[in-house]
Design a protein around this motif. Structure first.
Motif, mmCIF file in Angstrom:
data_model
loop_
_atom_site.group_PDB
_atom_site.id
_atom_site.type_symbol
_atom_site.label_atom_id
_atom_site.label_comp_id
_atom_site.label_asym_id
_atom_site.label_seq_id
_atom_site.Cartn_x
_atom_site.Cartn_y
_atom_site.Cartn_z
ATOM 1 N N LEU A 117 0.825 -1.188 -0.096
ATOM 2 C CA LEU A 117 -0.066 0.143 0.012
ATOM 3 C C LEU A 117 0.902 1.377 0.118
ATOM 4 C CD1 LEU A 117 -2.825 1.389 0.417
ATOM 5 C CD2 LEU A 117 -2.461 1.266 2.763
ATOM 6 N N VAL A 118 1.061 2.036 -0.987
ATOM 7 C CA VAL A 118 1.784 3.052 -1.015
ATOM 8 C C VAL A 118 1.030 4.383 -0.731
ATOM 9 C CG1 VAL A 118 3.038 4.643 -2.968
ATOM 10 C CG2 VAL A 118 3.076 2.062 -3.089
ATOM 11 N N THR A 119 1.603 5.176 0.141
ATOM 12 C CA THR A 119 0.789 6.337 0.719
ATOM 13 C C THR A 119 1.690 7.514 0.428
ATOM 14 O OG1 THR A 119 -0.448 5.050 2.090
ATOM 15 C CG2 THR A 119 -0.428 7.310 2.515
ATOM 16 N N VAL A 120 1.325 8.596 -0.081
ATOM 17 C CA VAL A 120 2.144 9.825 -0.063
ATOM 18 C C VAL A 120 1.521 10.855 0.458
ATOM 19 C CG1 VAL A 120 3.226 11.373 -1.905
ATOM 20 C CG2 VAL A 120 3.335 9.090 -2.510
ATOM 21 N N GLU A 121 2.072 11.491 1.577
ATOM 22 C CA GLU A 121 1.686 12.860 2.038
ATOM 23 C C GLU A 121 2.557 13.788 1.946
ATOM 24 O OE1 GLU A 121 0.880 14.385 6.629
ATOM 25 O OE2 GLU A 121 0.841 12.161 6.297
ATOM 26 N N VAL A 122 1.954 14.778 1.369
ATOM 27 C CA VAL A 122 2.826 16.236 0.915
ATOM 28 C C VAL A 122 2.239 17.369 1.930
ATOM 29 C CG1 VAL A 122 3.163 17.969 -0.601
ATOM 30 C CG2 VAL A 122 2.802 15.604 -1.336
ATOM 31 N N GLN A 123 2.989 18.050 2.825
ATOM 32 C CA GLN A 123 2.623 19.079 3.800
ATOM 33 C C GLN A 123 3.270 20.399 3.287
ATOM 34 O OE1 GLN A 123 4.282 17.476 7.696
ATOM 35 N NE2 GLN A 123 2.660 15.835 7.612
ATOM 36 N N TYR A 124 2.248 21.143 3.286
ATOM 37 C CA TYR A 124 2.772 22.594 2.757
ATOM 38 C C TYR A 124 2.465 23.841 3.840
ATOM 39 C CZ TYR A 124 3.506 26.404 -0.558
ATOM 40 O OH TYR A 124 3.865 27.645 -1.290
ATOM 41 N N GLN A 125 3.298 24.578 3.881
ATOM 42 C CA GLN A 125 3.002 25.949 4.776
ATOM 43 C C GLN A 125 2.612 27.114 4.088
ATOM 44 O OE1 GLN A 125 3.353 25.603 7.999
ATOM 45 N NE2 GLN A 125 2.771 27.597 8.515
ATOM 46 N N TYR A 126 1.298 27.282 3.955
ATOM 47 C CA TYR A 126 0.773 28.332 3.406
ATOM 48 C C TYR A 126 1.001 29.720 4.174
ATOM 49 C CZ TYR A 126 -2.821 31.382 1.388
ATOM 50 O OH TYR A 126 -3.460 32.454 0.733
ATOM 51 N N LEU A 127 1.515 30.900 3.141
ATOM 52 C CA LEU A 127 1.808 31.979 3.731
ATOM 53 C C LEU A 127 0.694 33.111 3.061
ATOM 54 C CD1 LEU A 127 5.473 31.916 3.924
ATOM 55 C CD2 LEU A 127 4.028 31.655 5.762
ATOM 56 N N PRO A 128 -0.331 33.587 3.767
ATOM 57 C CA PRO A 128 -0.905 34.568 3.325
ATOM 58 C C PRO A 128 -0.501 35.601 2.620
ATOM 59 C CG PRO A 128 -1.168 34.687 5.606
ATOM 60 C CD PRO A 128 -0.428 33.634 5.386
ATOM 61 N N ILE A 129 -1.272 36.492 1.813
ATOM 62 C CA ILE A 129 -0.511 37.913 1.279
ATOM 63 C C ILE A 129 -0.647 38.692 2.520
ATOM 64 C CG2 ILE A 129 -1.488 39.755 -0.191
ATOM 65 C CD1 ILE A 129 -2.508 37.636 -1.988
ATOM 66 N N LEU A 130 -1.878 38.586 3.211
ATOM 67 C CA LEU A 130 -1.892 39.735 4.464
ATOM 68 C C LEU A 130 -1.839 38.772 5.597
ATOM 69 C CD1 LEU A 130 -4.517 42.195 3.163
ATOM 70 C CD2 LEU A 130 -2.019 42.825 3.224
#
Length: 154
Positions: A111-124
């Motif tokens: 069972l292949v599982t890929v998890e991507v985590q990203y830090q969203y930075l808002p404009i304001l």
């Protein structure tokens, strides 16, 4: 007599002031423009958050597809595919790409599982509206799984 004359003038002045409408549009504009601008800015931020979530999920799905098609792909290969599919996002804000592919020894499936985590930075800054804690942005996560059987030699 002087008092009634003063009251009469005062009444005329009040009536003239009530009929004068010059500047009303400017006052209404000044009162409503913050509401309109705030709505537009929040709409843009919400759109960017939804786009970022979609791209992160797409990258996880594409990396999972790659791992399923290429049975012997290494974690580095799958991670490179995930990074390549983060279209339009800042690669410096990727916090983690986690690939798990445990093999079931009884039937050699995995069972292949890929998890991507990203830090969203808002404009304001959203600190006034959201409690983001100690992070400077919003954590966005996308995960995809796929089941695969052992490659059959030909």
């Amino acid at each position: 007599m002087m008092c009634s004359n003063l009251i009469g003038r005062l009444r005329k002045g009040i009536k003239r002031f009530q009929r004068d409408t010059s500047g009303v549009a400017a006052v209404e504009f000044a009162l409503t423009i913050p509401i309109y601008l705030g709505s537009i800015i929040m709409l843009v931020e919400l759109s960017r958050i939804v786009y970022t979530q979609g791209v992160v999920l797409y990258a996880a799905e594409e990396a999972t597809r790659y791992a399923l098609v290429h049975y012997n792909a290494t974690s580095d290969d799958v991670q490179a595919i995930a990074e390549a599919n983060l279209l339009g996002l800042d690669p410096d804000n990727i916090t983690a790409i986690i690939i798990t592919s445990p093999v079931d020894p009884s039937d050699q499936t995995k069972l292949v599982t890929v998890e991507v985590q990203y830090q969203y930075l808002p404009i304001l800054s959203l600190e006034a509206f959201l409690d983001l804690g100690s992070d400077a942005g919003l954590a966005i996560r996308g995960e995809s799984s796929g089941f695969l059987t052992e490659e059959i030699p030909s």
